[in-house]
Design a protein around this motif. Structure first.
Motif, mmCIF file in Angstrom:
data_model
loop_
_atom_site.group_PDB
_atom_site.id
_atom_site.type_symbol
_atom_site.label_atom_id
_atom_site.label_comp_id
_atom_site.label_asym_id
_atom_site.label_seq_id
_atom_site.Cartn_x
_atom_site.Cartn_y
_atom_site.Cartn_z
ATOM 1 N N VAL A 18 0.855 -1.183 0.000
ATOM 2 C CA VAL A 18 0.000 0.000 0.000
ATOM 3 C C VAL A 18 0.890 1.232 0.000
ATOM 4 O O VAL A 18 1.586 1.507 0.981
ATOM 5 C CB VAL A 18 -0.933 0.018 1.222
ATOM 6 N N GLY A 19 0.896 1.963 -1.114
ATOM 7 C CA GLY A 19 1.687 3.183 -1.192
ATOM 8 C C GLY A 19 2.843 3.076 -2.172
ATOM 9 O O GLY A 19 3.652 2.148 -2.100
ATOM 10 N N ALA A 20 2.917 4.052 -3.083
ATOM 11 C CA ALA A 20 3.996 4.082 -4.083
ATOM 12 C C ALA A 20 4.947 5.239 -3.829
ATOM 13 O O ALA A 20 5.327 5.974 -4.732
ATOM 14 C CB ALA A 20 3.409 4.169 -5.495
ATOM 15 N N GLY A 21 5.321 5.394 -2.554
ATOM 16 C CA GLY A 21 6.397 6.305 -2.213
ATOM 17 C C GLY A 21 7.712 5.553 -2.253
ATOM 18 O O GLY A 21 7.791 4.425 -2.767
ATOM 19 N N PRO A 22 8.779 6.133 -1.720
ATOM 20 C CA PRO A 22 10.076 5.437 -1.743
ATOM 21 C C PRO A 22 10.037 4.053 -1.104
ATOM 22 O O PRO A 22 10.601 3.102 -1.645
ATOM 23 C CB PRO A 22 10.992 6.385 -0.966
ATOM 24 N N ALA A 23 9.351 3.909 0.052
ATOM 25 C CA ALA A 23 9.318 2.608 0.725
ATOM 26 C C ALA A 23 8.644 1.561 -0.149
ATOM 27 O O ALA A 23 9.185 0.469 -0.373
ATOM 28 C CB ALA A 23 8.596 2.722 2.068
ATOM 29 N N ARG A 33 13.165 -8.916 -7.484
ATOM 30 C CA ARG A 33 14.491 -9.482 -7.729
ATOM 31 C C ARG A 33 14.675 -10.803 -6.988
ATOM 32 O O ARG A 33 15.552 -11.591 -7.334
ATOM 33 C CB ARG A 33 15.576 -8.473 -7.321
ATOM 34 N N GLN A 34 13.864 -11.031 -5.971
ATOM 35 C CA GLN A 34 13.919 -12.296 -5.233
ATOM 36 C C GLN A 34 12.859 -13.283 -5.720
ATOM 37 O O GLN A 34 12.697 -14.354 -5.133
ATOM 38 C CB GLN A 34 13.718 -12.000 -3.735
ATOM 39 N N GLY A 35 12.142 -12.927 -6.776
ATOM 40 C CA GLY A 35 11.128 -13.812 -7.323
ATOM 41 C C GLY A 35 9.837 -13.836 -6.541
ATOM 42 O O GLY A 35 9.054 -14.795 -6.647
ATOM 43 N N ILE A 36 9.576 -12.790 -5.760
ATOM 44 C CA ILE A 36 8.366 -12.713 -4.944
ATOM 45 C C ILE A 36 7.359 -11.800 -5.627
ATOM 46 O O ILE A 36 7.672 -10.644 -5.957
ATOM 47 C CB ILE A 36 8.693 -12.194 -3.536
ATOM 48 N N ASP A 37 6.149 -12.283 -5.835
ATOM 49 C CA ASP A 37 5.102 -11.504 -6.487
ATOM 50 C C ASP A 37 4.610 -10.395 -5.562
ATOM 51 O O ASP A 37 4.457 -10.594 -4.353
ATOM 52 C CB ASP A 37 3.915 -12.395 -6.857
ATOM 53 N N CYS A 38 4.309 -9.249 -6.161
ATOM 54 C CA CYS A 38 3.773 -8.141 -5.377
ATOM 55 C C CYS A 38 2.972 -7.212 -6.279
ATOM 56 O O CYS A 38 3.174 -7.180 -7.499
ATOM 57 C CB CYS A 38 4.882 -7.363 -4.668
ATOM 58 N N VAL A 39 2.059 -6.487 -5.678
ATOM 59 C CA VAL A 39 1.265 -5.469 -6.358
ATOM 60 C C VAL A 39 1.295 -4.217 -5.498
ATOM 61 O O VAL A 39 1.124 -4.296 -4.275
ATOM 62 C CB VAL A 39 -0.194 -5.916 -6.587
ATOM 63 N N VAL A 40 1.507 -3.059 -6.137
ATOM 64 C CA VAL A 40 1.539 -1.780 -5.430
ATOM 65 C C VAL A 40 0.236 -1.035 -5.696
ATOM 66 O O VAL A 40 -0.185 -0.902 -6.847
ATOM 67 C CB VAL A 40 2.730 -0.910 -5.890
ATOM 68 N N LEU A 41 -0.417 -0.561 -4.632
ATOM 69 C CA LEU A 41 -1.625 0.249 -4.759
ATOM 70 C C LEU A 41 -1.330 1.667 -4.281
ATOM 71 O O LEU A 41 -0.756 1.850 -3.201
ATOM 72 C CB LEU A 41 -2.774 -0.338 -3.938
ATOM 73 N N GLU A 42 -1.730 2.651 -5.079
ATOM 74 C CA GLU A 42 -1.433 4.051 -4.774
ATOM 75 C C GLU A 42 -2.668 4.907 -5.026
ATOM 76 O O GLU A 42 -3.283 4.821 -6.083
ATOM 77 C CB GLU A 42 -0.257 4.540 -5.633
ATOM 78 N N SER A 43 -3.022 5.742 -4.040
ATOM 79 C CA SER A 43 -4.224 6.559 -4.159
ATOM 80 C C SER A 43 -4.041 7.737 -5.112
ATOM 81 O O SER A 43 -5.014 8.225 -5.687
ATOM 82 C CB SER A 43 -4.642 7.079 -2.781
ATOM 83 N N ARG A 44 -2.813 8.175 -5.312
ATOM 84 C CA ARG A 44 -2.568 9.303 -6.211
ATOM 85 C C ARG A 44 -2.288 8.807 -7.626
ATOM 86 O O ARG A 44 -2.013 7.632 -7.849
ATOM 87 C CB ARG A 44 -1.386 10.125 -5.702
ATOM 88 N N SER A 45 -2.322 9.731 -8.571
ATOM 89 C CA SER A 45 -1.977 9.399 -9.950
ATOM 90 C C SER A 45 -0.462 9.344 -10.087
ATOM 91 O O SER A 45 0.285 9.839 -9.237
ATOM 92 C CB SER A 45 -2.537 10.445 -10.913
ATOM 93 N N ARG A 46 -0.024 8.761 -11.208
ATOM 94 C CA ARG A 46 1.415 8.731 -11.453
ATOM 95 C C ARG A 46 1.984 10.138 -11.539
ATOM 96 O O ARG A 46 3.052 10.427 -10.991
ATOM 97 C CB ARG A 46 1.708 7.946 -12.745
ATOM 98 N N GLY A 127 7.776 -4.975 -15.928
ATOM 99 C CA GLY A 127 6.549 -5.755 -15.839
ATOM 100 C C GLY A 127 5.883 -5.731 -14.488
ATOM 101 O O GLY A 127 4.936 -6.495 -14.244
ATOM 102 N N GLY A 128 6.355 -4.875 -13.581
ATOM 103 C CA GLY A 128 5.727 -4.767 -12.273
ATOM 104 C C GLY A 128 4.364 -4.108 -12.359
ATOM 105 O O GLY A 128 4.050 -3.412 -13.329
ATOM 106 N N GLU A 129 3.550 -4.303 -11.331
ATOM 107 C CA GLU A 129 2.186 -3.797 -11.346
ATOM 108 C C GLU A 129 2.001 -2.723 -10.281
ATOM 109 O O GLU A 129 2.194 -2.955 -9.091
ATOM 110 C CB GLU A 129 1.185 -4.934 -11.102
ATOM 111 N N ILE A 130 1.637 -1.515 -10.739
ATOM 112 C CA ILE A 130 1.282 -0.414 -9.856
ATOM 113 C C ILE A 130 -0.118 0.043 -10.241
ATOM 114 O O ILE A 130 -0.361 0.394 -11.399
ATOM 115 C CB ILE A 130 2.251 0.785 -9.981
ATOM 116 N N LEU A 131 -1.032 0.023 -9.309
ATOM 117 C CA LEU A 131 -2.389 0.509 -9.559
ATOM 118 C C LEU A 131 -2.482 1.925 -9.009
ATOM 119 O O LEU A 131 -2.533 2.137 -7.797
ATOM 120 C CB LEU A 131 -3.415 -0.398 -8.888
ATOM 121 N N PHE A 132 -2.486 2.910 -9.897
ATOM 122 C CA PHE A 132 -2.571 4.311 -9.497
ATOM 123 C C PHE A 132 -4.034 4.734 -9.362
ATOM 124 O O PHE A 132 -4.924 4.193 -9.999
ATOM 125 C CB PHE A 132 -1.889 5.209 -10.534
#
Length: 403
Positions: A18-23, A33-46, A127-132
């Motif tokens: 949750v959150g597309a800031g630096p963290a 890079r470790q082969g772990i799936d993840c999805v980023v959700l961000e309330s703001r636009s890109r 190919g990562g997924e960020i939902l803005f």
């Protein structure tokens, strides 16, 4: 807002971020890079996260990490590499040779929004997924082994559920993640400072090759840089003041007064194209883990900008978390996950101490007695006259070792 009992769409990943800031962005890169799936959700636009201008000072180990991850090309071309800083008080300037005191370590001035631009572009290209632009973000089941994140892709869209093994709350001080930890188990420590910073961006060439931190009877001032054409400067002010009360002439007058020295150094003026006032606080939430939820970055801690620690602490959090998750998925080990909060907090409190120390030493607190103000000046005098004190400051400024 009450949670809906049904969803139209169901998604699944290993780690929901949750959150597309630096963290959040650094964590996504580390996990992938470790082969772990993840999805980023961000309330703001890109555009919002990339165009919100924020200063940034990167510690040596963060620069090294970005280069190791193949994310540092533009930073190495456009960043400003500082081997020291200048402390200015009583009209005199004192250079702190950080590189000489720390075996060659230095800091890199590279704005946080530039870091975010680099991380977003690289993640999407990979190919990562960020939902803005998601809304109504709610965390569910964090105390179970099947947590989920509810959200809407658009304000009028259906409520969806992202099911995951773990949730990383990287959504800042005002996000929903920390609120998902019950108040009964949340310990929050906070100091709100009686002063803020008025910051400007100006079109001007550099007035000095490195940062200047000034303690002046009229208040603190800081000279930094953005690029060969754009400089960033700050002055201490009332955090409740209206920026409309600060004309360009008044700002320049205060900057000249607070940054001047007896050697005739002069500040180069330029067109001010951005200015604003920010309040300052120190904040820590303990613990940083509750069930399957981990807090990272500003969701768990805030530091005043004087110590230049905010972004660096966020990256340290997610580096610890990514290593713990890697051990879990590769070998089933949970010791790293169980120790996450304690490991991070040990570093965080050291950074909080240093940021508080720099802030109180350099600012003029209107509530302080003349005695206390003299103690701060004595502290500055001790720092610049003792190699041991200078080394301690330099070691903290360039970044304590990660291990």
């Amino acid at each position: 807002m009450a949670a809906s009992t049904s969803t139209q769409t169901s998604n699944r990943t290993q780690v929901g971020i949750v959150g597309a800031g630096p963290a959040g962005l650094f964590l996504a890169h580390l996990l992938r890079r470790q082969g772990i799936d993840c999805v980023v959700l961000e309330s703001r636009s890109r555009a919002e996260i990339e165009d919100t201008i924020r200063a940034g000072v990167l510690e040596q180990w963060v620069v090294d990490l970005m280069n190791q991850m193949g994310l540092g090309d533009r930073m190495m071309r456009e960043g400003h590499f500082h081997s020291g800083i200048t402390l200015r008080f009583n009209g005199e300037s004192h250079h702190i040779d950080m590189a000489g005191l720390t075996g060659g370590k230095r800091v890199t001035v590279y704005a946080q929004h530039e870091v975010i631009r680099d991380l977003v572009a690289a993640l999407l290209e990979d190919g990562g997924e960020i939902l803005f632009g998601v809304s109504d973000v709610q965390l569910h089941g964090v105390e179970s082994d099947r947590p989920s994140i509810a959200f809407r892709r658009s304000p009028d869209g259906p409520l969806e559920a992202l099911r995951c093994d773990w949730i990383a709350g990287c959504d800042g001080f005002h996000g929903p993640s920390r609120q998902a930890i019950p108040k009964a188990v949340r310990n929050e420590f906070q100091v709100v400072y009686p002063f803020g910073w008025l910051g400007i961006l100006t079109e001007a060439p550099p007035s000095h090759p490195e940062l200047i931190y000034a303690n002046h009877e009229r208040g603190f001032a800081l000279l930094s840089t953005r690029s060969p054409e754009v400089q960033r400067l700050y002055i201490q002010c009332d955090p409740k003041d209206d920026i409309a009360n600060w004309s360009d002439d008044r700002i320049w007058s205060e900057l000249h007064a607070r940054l001047e020295d007896r050697d005739g150094w002069t500040l180069t003026e330029g067109r001010i194209f951005q200015k604003g006032i920010i309040a300052m606080r120190s904040f820590v939430c303990e613990p940083m883990r509750h069930g399957r939820l981990f807090l990272a970055g500003d969701a768990a801690h805030i530091v005043p900008p004087t110590g230049a620690k905010g972004l660096n602490l966020a990256v340290a959090d997610v580096l610890v978390l990514s290593r713990a998750l890697d051990a879990f998925y590769k070998s089933g080990r949970t010791d790293g996950l169980e120790a996450y909060s304690a490991v991070c907090l040990r570093r965080i409190w050291k950074a909080e101490r240093f940021s508080w120390y720099m802030t109180t030493m350099l600012h003029r607190n209107p509530a302080e007695t003349p005695f206390e103000q003299r103690v701060h000046l004595a502290d500055l005098d001790y720092v610049v006259s003792s190699r041991a004190a200078m080394t301690a400051l330099a070691e903290n400024y360039v970044g304590l070792p990660m291990d």
